[in-house]
Motif scaffolding. Structure first.
Motif, PDB file in Angstrom:
ATOM      1  N   PRO A  40       0.796  -1.233   0.000  1.00  0.00           N
ATOM      2  CA  PRO A  40       0.000   0.000   0.000  1.00  0.00           C
ATOM      3  C   PRO A  40       0.825   1.279   0.000  1.00  0.00           C
ATOM      4  CG  PRO A  40      -0.856  -1.542   1.630  1.00  0.00           C
ATOM      5  CD  PRO A  40       0.388  -2.167   1.060  1.00  0.00           C
ATOM      6  N   VAL A  41       2.006   1.253   0.591  1.00  0.00           N
ATOM      7  CA  VAL A  41       2.794   2.482   0.633  1.00  0.00           C
ATOM      8  C   VAL A  41       3.110   2.982  -0.779  1.00  0.00           C
ATOM      9  CG1 VAL A  41       5.092   1.392   0.737  1.00  0.00           C
ATOM     10  CG2 VAL A  41       4.721   3.637   1.741  1.00  0.00           C
ATOM     11  N   SER A  42       3.273   2.050  -1.721  1.00  0.00           N
ATOM     12  CA  SER A  42       3.582   2.468  -3.088  1.00  0.00           C
ATOM     13  C   SER A  42       2.411   3.222  -3.701  1.00  0.00           C
ATOM     14  CB  SER A  42       3.917   1.249  -3.950  1.00  0.00           C
ATOM     15  OG  SER A  42       4.939   0.501  -3.340  1.00  0.00           O
ATOM     16  N   LEU A  43       1.197   2.804  -3.363  1.00  0.00           N
ATOM     17  CA  LEU A  43       0.016   3.510  -3.873  1.00  0.00           C
ATOM     18  C   LEU A  43      -0.070   4.892  -3.247  1.00  0.00           C
ATOM     19  CD1 LEU A  43      -2.489   0.516  -3.716  1.00  0.00           C
ATOM     20  CD2 LEU A  43      -1.255   1.393  -5.714  1.00  0.00           C
ATOM     21  N   GLU A  44       0.235   4.946  -1.941  1.00  0.00           N
ATOM     22  CA  GLU A  44       0.235   6.263  -1.263  1.00  0.00           C
ATOM     23  C   GLU A  44       1.245   7.179  -1.958  1.00  0.00           C
ATOM     24  OE1 GLU A  44       1.189   5.099   2.700  1.00  0.00           O
ATOM     25  OE2 GLU A  44      -0.749   4.117   3.008  1.00  0.00           O
ATOM     26  N   LEU A  45       2.400   6.615  -2.323  1.00  0.00           N
ATOM     27  CA  LEU A  45       3.433   7.426  -2.975  1.00  0.00           C
ATOM     28  C   LEU A  45       3.043   7.822  -4.390  1.00  0.00           C
ATOM     29  CD1 LEU A  45       6.774   5.910  -1.738  1.00  0.00           C
ATOM     30  CD2 LEU A  45       5.812   8.147  -1.304  1.00  0.00           C
ATOM     31  N   LEU A  46       2.291   6.973  -5.063  1.00  0.00           N
ATOM     32  CA  LEU A  46       1.821   7.358  -6.404  1.00  0.00           C
ATOM     33  C   LEU A  46       0.916   8.580  -6.279  1.00  0.00           C
ATOM     34  CD1 LEU A  46       1.137   3.909  -8.105  1.00  0.00           C
ATOM     35  CD2 LEU A  46       2.793   5.646  -8.821  1.00  0.00           C
ATOM     36  N   GLY A  47       0.086   8.577  -5.233  1.00  0.00           N
ATOM     37  CA  GLY A  47      -0.783   9.724  -4.997  1.00  0.00           C
ATOM     38  C   GLY A  47       0.036  10.985  -4.768  1.00  0.00           C
ATOM     39  N   GLU A  48       1.055  10.860  -3.919  1.00  0.00           N
ATOM     40  CA  GLU A  48       1.904  12.005  -3.604  1.00  0.00           C
ATOM     41  C   GLU A  48       2.716  12.411  -4.834  1.00  0.00           C
ATOM     42  OE1 GLU A  48       1.496  13.485  -0.888  1.00  0.00           O
ATOM     43  OE2 GLU A  48       3.029  15.022  -1.218  1.00  0.00           O
ATOM     44  N   GLY A  49       3.237  11.376  -5.532  1.00  0.00           N
ATOM     45  CA  GLY A  49       4.039  11.632  -6.715  1.00  0.00           C
ATOM     46  C   GLY A  49       3.250  12.372  -7.795  1.00  0.00           C
ATOM     47  N   ARG A  50       1.978  12.027  -7.897  1.00  0.00           N
ATOM     48  CA  ARG A  50       1.123  12.691  -8.869  1.00  0.00           C
ATOM     49  C   ARG A  50       1.097  14.201  -8.603  1.00  0.00           C
ATOM     50  NH1 ARG A  50       0.203  11.656 -13.677  1.00  0.00           N
ATOM     51  NH2 ARG A  50       0.822  13.834 -13.860  1.00  0.00           N
ATOM     52  N   LYS A  51       0.962  14.571  -7.352  1.00  0.00           N
ATOM     53  CA  LYS A  51       0.909  15.995  -7.001  1.00  0.00           C
ATOM     54  C   LYS A  51       2.228  16.680  -7.371  1.00  0.00           C
ATOM     55  CE  LYS A  51      -1.697  15.076  -2.825  1.00  0.00           C
ATOM     56  NZ  LYS A  51      -1.403  14.962  -1.420  1.00  0.00           N
ATOM     57  N   LEU A  52       3.337  16.006  -7.062  1.00  0.00           N
ATOM     58  CA  LEU A  52       4.645  16.592  -7.370  1.00  0.00           C
ATOM     59  C   LEU A  52       4.816  16.722  -8.888  1.00  0.00           C
ATOM     60  CD1 LEU A  52       6.834  14.532  -4.858  1.00  0.00           C
ATOM     61  CD2 LEU A  52       5.995  16.862  -4.563  1.00  0.00           C
ATOM     62  N   ALA A  53       4.417  15.684  -9.618  1.00  0.00           N
ATOM     63  CA  ALA A  53       4.564  15.713 -11.078  1.00  0.00           C
ATOM     64  C   ALA A  53       3.719  16.836 -11.678  1.00  0.00           C
ATOM     65  CB  ALA A  53       4.158  14.363 -11.672  1.00  0.00           C
ATOM     66  N   ASP A  54       2.503  17.001 -11.141  1.00  0.00           N
ATOM     67  CA  ASP A  54       1.643  18.071 -11.650  1.00  0.00           C
ATOM     68  C   ASP A  54       2.281  19.429 -11.416  1.00  0.00           C
ATOM     69  OD1 ASP A  54      -1.501  16.429 -10.741  1.00  0.00           O
ATOM     70  OD2 ASP A  54      -0.222  16.280 -12.525  1.00  0.00           O
ATOM     71  N   LYS A  55       2.855  19.598 -10.239  1.00  0.00           N
ATOM     72  CA  LYS A  55       3.483  20.890  -9.921  1.00  0.00           C
ATOM     73  C   LYS A  55       4.645  21.170 -10.883  1.00  0.00           C
ATOM     74  CE  LYS A  55       3.997  24.432  -6.956  1.00  0.00           C
ATOM     75  NZ  LYS A  55       5.084  24.579  -5.964  1.00  0.00           N
ATOM     76  N   LEU A  56       5.337  20.093 -11.274  1.00  0.00           N
ATOM     77  CA  LEU A  56       6.488  20.249 -12.152  1.00  0.00           C
ATOM     78  C   LEU A  56       6.124  20.195 -13.626  1.00  0.00           C
ATOM     79  CD1 LEU A  56       8.986  17.838 -10.334  1.00  0.00           C
ATOM     80  CD2 LEU A  56       9.338  20.283 -10.665  1.00  0.00           C
TER      81      LEU A  56
ATOM     82  N   LEU B 242      13.018  10.365  -7.407  1.00  0.00           N
ATOM     83  CA  LEU B 242      12.736   8.942  -7.207  1.00  0.00           C
ATOM     84  C   LEU B 242      12.278   8.732  -5.773  1.00  0.00           C
ATOM     85  CD1 LEU B 242      12.786   5.907  -7.871  1.00  0.00           C
ATOM     86  CD2 LEU B 242      15.251   5.930  -7.520  1.00  0.00           C
ATOM     87  N   LEU B 243      11.070   8.204  -5.632  1.00  0.00           N
ATOM     88  CA  LEU B 243      10.504   7.986  -4.297  1.00  0.00           C
ATOM     89  C   LEU B 243      10.369   6.490  -4.016  1.00  0.00           C
ATOM     90  CD1 LEU B 243       7.541  10.549  -4.503  1.00  0.00           C
ATOM     91  CD2 LEU B 243       9.838  10.942  -3.594  1.00  0.00           C
ATOM     92  N   LEU B 244      10.645   6.098  -2.784  1.00  0.00           N
ATOM     93  CA  LEU B 244      10.457   4.707  -2.381  1.00  0.00           C
ATOM     94  C   LEU B 244       9.770   4.667  -1.027  1.00  0.00           C
ATOM     95  CD1 LEU B 244      13.693   5.058  -3.445  1.00  0.00           C
ATOM     96  CD2 LEU B 244      13.464   2.584  -3.464  1.00  0.00           C
ATOM     97  N   GLY B 245       9.016   3.616  -0.768  1.00  0.00           N
ATOM     98  CA  GLY B 245       8.405   3.455   0.546  1.00  0.00           C
ATOM     99  C   GLY B 245       9.493   3.061   1.542  1.00  0.00           C
ATOM    100  N   ALA B 246       9.424   3.579   2.745  1.00  0.00           N
ATOM    101  CA  ALA B 246      10.445   3.271   3.754  1.00  0.00           C
ATOM    102  C   ALA B 246      10.074   1.996   4.495  1.00  0.00           C
ATOM    103  CB  ALA B 246      10.593   4.423   4.716  1.00  0.00           C
ATOM    104  N   THR B 247       9.975   0.918   3.730  1.00  0.00           N
ATOM    105  CA  THR B 247       9.767  -0.393   4.338  1.00  0.00           C
ATOM    106  C   THR B 247      11.139  -1.019   4.516  1.00  0.00           C
ATOM    107  OG1 THR B 247       9.680  -1.343   2.145  1.00  0.00           O
ATOM    108  CG2 THR B 247       7.584  -0.676   3.127  1.00  0.00           C
ATOM    109  N   THR B 248      11.225  -2.216   5.055  1.00  0.00           N
ATOM    110  CA  THR B 248      12.561  -2.812   5.197  1.00  0.00           C
ATOM    111  C   THR B 248      13.170  -2.979   3.808  1.00  0.00           C
ATOM    112  OG1 THR B 248      11.620  -5.037   5.201  1.00  0.00           O
ATOM    113  CG2 THR B 248      12.045  -4.041   7.333  1.00  0.00           C
TER     114      THR B 248
END
Lengths: 366, 434, 287
Positions: free
Chosen positions: A45-61, A124-130
């Motif tokens: 699930p963290v990857s999906l959360e990051l896609l959501g966040e990444g979308r916002k960053l990509a839109d801004k850029l 480049l974003l990654l989830g902070a899992t192990t």
């Protein structure tokens, strides 16, 4: 997520004003990538959360959002890629080979760094899992670029640079970090820190495949076997609706039973602050806080927890935070919604009893 | 047991232990200092006031690099009732001298500095090592210590117990009796952060000048105790303590008392807008001269709080700690130099030197104070209220003639304590004071 | 069979529980804050000492930091490490994790020259002041060491075959991995219990010589990779989060019976979040 913006402190010395030009060869780096963690047939699930966040960053850029999928089963990965598209990715980079069936640092680092060197993302974003932390450290060092770990907030500043905010000094303070002159700008984010976005069913995108020249014989580390955790053992803290937690204010390991008792009555998950893990009162998987689990429950009850930033950022997303602490000056009262100044050891049993009575009344009625 | 043998083992790295270890190491003795805390000072709590004179005798140029907060130029002694205080202030520019006489310090930093000096002087300092008991030979002479580390016994010709008020090792080894609740006070303190400019304007100070406030009265709810407020560079230390037996009787909590003190109308404005940084509690010896245990024996002696060396009237403790530590160190070093052994007979010199110094002289002077204070609770509730009422009556200008006011004041005293009570209070105080 | 050489990287950090922010200037107040060995590093150090005790060999402890970091090295020696190396130089000031792993890598190369190449390098899982967990992986990738992070336990080390088998915590389970030496390992918190150094170790540590290297001593030639210059990440701002504008609704607790306070708290919770009340009722009736 944090209500920050106190005047910047002169804590890091002149460097903050250093703004060299981005080296020419990095100017070609564009777009936002999210490493999509895929194991045992599931997207974390963290990857999906990051896609959501990444979308916002990509839109801004004004840039594209890409997911990176590395694995062994082509069909499963195709389905996963489709999910990524629905969660906002414009394209998905795919690396498929049996050597990626289980996570190992070596092949995944190779695959990732090759993708980066070939397709040049700026972020480049990654989830902070192990897995994510293991991979991110190796990738960042191989690429000789900057990595901000466990970010609690991501933003693009006026100069199109990624501003990653995270707690520092063991959680006493927050700081904002940039990678000014290197690419890609890397950051890891813990699960549940970013909200889960809503997918757009039917949204489609592109797929680009790439495979490095790597064979099993080249890889030194072998996975002998995988022992899954017993379901009943694992804490489902991250997605629980109600969480009860205890801190050093409980005074002893035995008193943690009081937290468990209240949790049981409420059908809630239980957890504790970091010092309790260090003392061995609870297991590490029940640690709540920046370096433990971030939670977003509807109700969070913190008993005997002082509320340092390290803990705060792990629970701020809760809808209702209730704090019980004997010290009226405890920092937890700065961000809790409701507070009781009382001794947790004395108060918890009374609270448990009160809820138990109310709920049993209802059970009899219902 | 380890192979290394030392001349002296010092148990504890507080002011008395450091003073002793430093003195002896400087004179070439092989000293091992064992501290149970994580670092020197971690187990220590104090207001804190540093008495320069006592430290000058040990490290004359300590001012060069010791961490000092403010030098004290003003002393305020307050007697509080619930809303007011009657006080005595002394402030003098004379205290702005080249070598100031008293400083406020922060114990954690100071002890760390002092311990650094001890190490520089050549002593071996080990932390996180707790001495469990003394080792004696078959004639009862102390020849070493047993610690909680593996193979943790270490031998030495002499052991100096600088272990603080609890005196656990001394007690376990049969050298002293258990601490009695009426000979010790429990004190709590907080450090409040306040910017330097605020402290300077609020207390009327310039540069590194500092103020000491010592208070007593209604804040201790009729129990025997005192409160204090000291100015540091960028923080204020505030605390309060009472005799343990009084706490046991009344059921009050030290933290409750501290809250009341902080909220007193005279104190609250001084702490306004400050941020509480830390909270600590500690025991303070209050038994005085009569509670001093046997201070020496074959192969051992006691310094500092472990010997009940605290002057309760003047709130002096750390200077007595440092002085007893220094005198102990000098005594031991002299015996070693002369090739004499550390028998009780020879170590008696330690006590004799203390008797000749302000240490025993002051403690002897005030030897009856503890029992007087214990019996005279009026000092802590009745008199503060009477004084306060008297002062207010006297100062209010309300059309009442002054003679009537005097009569009212005297009448109030008489009504409350009766002539017999007033006289006996005065008599007892005078006797205890002498 | 040659003796094992194990290198353990530690870091001296401020005891973060005691750090406070100045109420007015917002700067970090580190006055008098005691420094400690980063707690995670202790698990790695203990593991290293255990394998040294079992298989024979030496443990070298290495740290990069200010001169006062020697204190932490002495503590490590007191636990029983054989040798301590302090890498200290003003050129390292301001290092982020990339610059740190660079410096440590160079130092480990120098340690190899002097006392033999390490079979194992242990690092702490993460630090309490940086929390990034990146230096270990950084050293591994620079030195070409096989990397095992989040290790819950090391099952076996076979020096002859040059292999190591360990259990690694992964999402949803444990991976049992085998890889070849030399390897870099980071241990999980709670994976073992730190020993108390013996009196002999403690005394030896008090007087031991700490090998101290400047950047030049460690053979570092390219200073642009160290310190601020070698750090891609830049801290632009450090601050304390503001208290929420709306302070917590306080339920008065002084001089009231505990069950009365509990009842009021429950009602307040239900009033603010009716959804919780209905959820709980459903949960209760379902039981």
């Amino acid at each position: 997520m944090s209500e920050a913006s106190a005047p910047p402190a002169p804590a890091s010395g002149g460097r903050a004003s250093m703004r060299k030009e981005l080296p020419e060869h990095f100017k070609a780096y564009k777009h936002v990538w999210v490493f999509v963690e895929y194991e045992h047939g599931q997207i974390h699930p963290v990857s999906l959360e990051l896609l959501g966040e990444g979308r916002k960053l990509a839109d801004k850029l004004n840039a594209e959002l890409a997911g990176v999928l590395i694995g062994a089963d082509r069909d499963q990965l195709a389905a996963a890629a489709a999910t990524c598209h629905e969660y906002g990715a414009d394209l998905v980079y795919l690396t498929v080979d049996p050597i990626y069936e289980q996570y190992r640092n070596e092949p995944f680092t190779r695959a990732m760094t090759e993708l980066v060197n070939t397709f040049k993302p700026e972020i480049l974003l990654l989830g902070a899992t192990t897995l994510g932390r293991d991979l991110a450290g190796s990738v960042a060092t191989t690429l000789l670029t900057g990595l901000t770990a466990d970010s609690t907030e991501l933003a693009i500043d006026d100069e199109r640079s990624l501003a990653a905010t995270r707690p520092t000094f063991g959680g006493s303070l927050l700081c904002t970090i940039h990678t000014l002159n290197y690419r890609p700008q890397m950051a890891t984010v813990r699960p549940r820190v970013m909200p889960m976005p809503t997918p757009q069913p039917g949204r489609s995108g592109r797929i680009v495949e790439h495979k490095p020249d790597l064979v099993e014989e080249d890889i030194v580390t072998k996975v002998l076997r995988f022992i899954p955790d017993r379901q009943s053992d694992t804490a489902q803290l991250a997605y629980a609706d109600i969480v009860v937690a205890g801190g050093l204010g409980l005074r002893s390991a035995e008193n943690f039973q009081l937290v468990k008792a209240l949790a049981e009555v409420l059908g809630a998950e239980h957890g504790g602050s970091r010092p309790l893990v260090q003392k061995g009162w609870i297991t590490a998987d029940r640690q709540i806080g920046q370096t433990g689990k971030t939670i977003r429950p509807k109700l969070y009850i913190a008993a005997g927890i002082s509320g340092a930033i390290q803990h705060r950022v792990g629970v701020e997303g809760a809808d209702l935070i209730v704090a019980i602490n004997i010290d009226p000056n405890a920092p937890i009262f700065d961000f809790a919604h409701v507070g009781v100044v009382a001794d947790a050891v004395e108060f918890l049993p009374a609270l448990t009893q009160t809820f138990a009575e109310r709920l049993s009344v209802n059970r009899l009625a219902g | 047991m380890v192979d290394a043998k030392f001349d002296v083992i010092v148990v504890g790295a507080g002011p008395s232990g450091n003073a002793a270890a430093y003195t002896m190491a400087k004179q070439g003795l092989k000293v091992l200092q064992l501290e149970r805390g994580e670092y020197p000072g971690s187990k220590n709590v104090q207001g804190a006031i540093l008495y320069a004179n006592a430290l000058e005798q040990i490290i004359p140029d300590f001012r060069e690099d010791a961490p000092l907060e403010r030098h004290v130029i003003e002393q305020r002694s307050w007697m509080l009732d619930d809303t007011s205080y009657v006080g005595m202030h002394y402030r003098s520019d004379d205290f702005n001298e080249e070598k100031p006489n008293r400083y406020t310090i922060i114990r954690a930093q100071f002890d760390k500095w002092f311990s650094g000096k001890v190490r520089e002087a050549g002593a071996t300092v080990l932390c996180e090592t707790t001495v469990k008991e003394l080792i004696r030979n078959d004639r009862g002479r102390v020849i070493g210590v047993k610690t909680d580390r593996e193979d943790g016994a270490v031998m030495a010709d002499m052991v100096v117990l600088a272990e603080g008020v609890n005196g656990l090792v001394g007690h376990r080894s049969g050298l002293r009796s258990e601490l009695k609740p009426d000979t010790v006070a429990l004190a709590v303190k907080e450090m409040h952060f306040l910017p330097r400019e605020v402290i300077e304007s609020r207390f009327n100070l310039k540069g590194d000048e500092g103020v000491v406030i010592e208070a007593m009265g209604a804040v201790t709810s009729g129990m025997t105790g005192t409160a204090f407020l000291y100015t540091n560079q960028e923080s204020i230390s505030v605390g309060i303590g009472c005799i343990v037996s009084d706490f046991q009787e009344s059921g009050e909590t030290p933290y409750g008392l501290l809250e009341r003190f902080k909220n007193h109308p005279a104190i609250r404005p001084l702490l306004e807008d400050s941020e509480v940084k830390e909270y600590a509690a500690h025991l303070i010896p209050e038994g005085g001269y009569k509670a001093i245990p046997q201070l020496y024996g074959d192969g051992w002696l006691i310094v500092g709080d472990a010997g009940q060396f605290v002057n309760a009237v003047h709130r002096e403790g750390s200077n007595l700690a440092m002085t007893t530590g220094r005198v102990a160190g000098e005594t031991i070093a002299r015996l070693k130099r002369r090739g004499e052994d550390f028998s009780a007979e020879n170590l008696a010199e330690y006590r004799r030197r203390l008797e000749d110094s302000f240490v025993m002289k002051d403690l002897k002077k005030y030897r009856n104070i503890p029992s007087f204070l214990h019996k005279s609770k009026h000092l802590f509730d009745t008199y503060p209220r009477l004084l306060s009422k008297a002062a207010q009556t006297w100062l209010r200008v309300d059309g009442v003639d002054k003679v009537s006011k005097e009569k009212e004041i005297i009448g109030a005293f008489r009504k409350s304590r009766k002539w017999s009570g007033l006289l006996s209070d005065a008599f007892n105080l005078a006797r205890a004071w002498r | 069979m040659s003796q094992m050489h194990i290198v353990v990287c530690i870091k001296q950090v401020p005891d973060s529980a005691q750090i406070r922010v100045h109420p007015v200037t917002n700067t970090i107040m580190r006055q008098g804050v005691p420094t400690i060995i980063n707690p995670c590093d202790l698990f790695s150090l203990e593991e290293a000492l255990r394998w040294r005790d079992r298989l024979g060999g030496e443990v070298t402890v290495l740290t990069m930091g200010p001169p006062t970091a020697a204190e932490s090295l002495r503590k490590a020696l007191a636990f029983g490490a054989d040798r301590a190396v302090l890498l200290t130089d003003r050129y390292f000031a301001g290092s982020d994790t990339l610059a740190t792993s660079f410096a440590l890598t160079q130092a480990i190369a120098k340690v190899s020259d002097m006392w033999g190449a390490p079979d194992l390098v242990f690092c702490g899982k993460q630090t309490i002041d940086g929390d990034t967990a990146q230096v270990g992986p950084g050293i591994a990738s620079r030195l070409g060491l096989n990397q095992l992070t989040y290790v819950a336990s090391i099952a076996s080390i076979d020096q002859e075959a040059g292999t190591i088998e360990a259990e690694r915590r992964a999402e949803g389970g444990v991976q049992v991995l085998s890889t070849r030496l030399p390897a870099l390992v980071t241990m999980l918190e709670g994976s073992n219990e730190m020993r108390r150094g013996s009196m002999a170790s403690a005394l030896a540590a008090a007087t031991a010589e700490i090998v101290t290297w400047s950047a030049a001593d460690a053979g570092i030639e390219d200073l642009t990779k160290c310190g601020l210059r070698g750090s891609p990440t830049v801290v632009k701002k450090v601050f304390a989060p503001l208290a929420r504008s709306e302070k917590a609704e306080q339920i008065a607790a002084a001089r009231r019976p505990t069950d009365e306070i509990a009842a009021e708290l429950m009602e307040t919770i239900f009033a603010r979040q009716p959804a919780i009340e209905s959820d709980l009722m459903r949960f209760a009736s379902g039981q």
